[in-house]
Design a protein around this motif. Sequence first.
Motif, PDB file in Angstrom:
ATOM      1  N   LEU A 195       0.865  -1.177   0.000  1.00  0.00           N
ATOM      2  CA  LEU A 195       0.000   0.000   0.000  1.00  0.00           C
ATOM      3  C   LEU A 195       0.899   1.223   0.000  1.00  0.00           C
ATOM      4  O   LEU A 195       1.635   1.463   0.956  1.00  0.00           O
ATOM      5  CB  LEU A 195      -0.902   0.018   1.237  1.00  0.00           C
ATOM      6  N   THR A 233       0.980   5.001   0.357  1.00  0.00           N
ATOM      7  CA  THR A 233       0.063   6.016   0.877  1.00  0.00           C
ATOM      8  C   THR A 233       0.212   7.369   0.193  1.00  0.00           C
ATOM      9  O   THR A 233      -0.679   8.196   0.275  1.00  0.00           O
ATOM     10  CB  THR A 233       0.254   6.225   2.388  1.00  0.00           C
ATOM     11  N   ARG A 276       5.491   7.088   9.021  1.00  0.00           N
ATOM     12  CA  ARG A 276       4.973   6.012   9.877  1.00  0.00           C
ATOM     13  C   ARG A 276       4.426   6.601  11.187  1.00  0.00           C
ATOM     14  O   ARG A 276       3.382   6.181  11.675  1.00  0.00           O
ATOM     15  CB  ARG A 276       6.069   4.996  10.190  1.00  0.00           C
ATOM     16  N   TRP A 316       1.026   7.955  10.601  1.00  0.00           N
ATOM     17  CA  TRP A 316       0.104   6.836  10.385  1.00  0.00           C
ATOM     18  C   TRP A 316      -0.301   6.219  11.720  1.00  0.00           C
ATOM     19  O   TRP A 316      -1.473   6.002  11.984  1.00  0.00           O
ATOM     20  CB  TRP A 316       0.807   5.803   9.509  1.00  0.00           C
ATOM     21  N   LEU A 324      -7.809   4.210   4.278  1.00  0.00           N
ATOM     22  CA  LEU A 324      -6.548   3.501   4.112  1.00  0.00           C
ATOM     23  C   LEU A 324      -6.168   2.753   5.390  1.00  0.00           C
ATOM     24  O   LEU A 324      -5.702   1.606   5.340  1.00  0.00           O
ATOM     25  CB  LEU A 324      -5.428   4.462   3.702  1.00  0.00           C
ATOM     26  N   ARG A 325      -6.362   3.400   6.524  1.00  0.00           N
ATOM     27  CA  ARG A 325      -6.075   2.738   7.806  1.00  0.00           C
ATOM     28  C   ARG A 325      -6.960   1.505   7.979  1.00  0.00           C
ATOM     29  O   ARG A 325      -6.504   0.457   8.421  1.00  0.00           O
ATOM     30  CB  ARG A 325      -6.301   3.703   8.987  1.00  0.00           C
ATOM     31  N   ALA A 378      -5.713  -1.323   5.736  1.00  0.00           N
ATOM     32  CA  ALA A 378      -4.526  -1.948   6.320  1.00  0.00           C
ATOM     33  C   ALA A 378      -4.889  -2.835   7.510  1.00  0.00           C
ATOM     34  O   ALA A 378      -4.296  -3.898   7.708  1.00  0.00           O
ATOM     35  CB  ALA A 378      -3.514  -0.887   6.732  1.00  0.00           C
ATOM     36  N   VAL A 383       2.849  -1.417   4.213  1.00  0.00           N
ATOM     37  CA  VAL A 383       2.458  -0.014   4.065  1.00  0.00           C
ATOM     38  C   VAL A 383       3.704   0.847   3.889  1.00  0.00           C
ATOM     39  O   VAL A 383       4.620   0.804   4.718  1.00  0.00           O
ATOM     40  CB  VAL A 383       1.633   0.465   5.284  1.00  0.00           C
TER      41      VAL A 383
END
Length: 62
Positions: free
Chosen positions: A9, A11, A18, A21, A44-45, A48, A56
């Motif tokens: 993925l 982002t 990170r 995130w 997106l979170r 994941a 990611v």
Amino acid sequence: MRTTKGPVLLTGDASHTRWGWEHDVEPGTFSADIPRSAESFKRLRQLATEHPALDVRFGHQH
């Protein structure tokens, strides 16, 4: 994206680092549509979370 090592993925600017995130820090004022960016970040979170095998990669790291 799929690679020989598994799914990745990317982002992009949805999540720069990170740390961002992991601490729910959205890109903020870098977006022309902040509410839409925040929604994309959350999706997106969730993706994941639902697919823990995803590698990611963040927009400004790697």
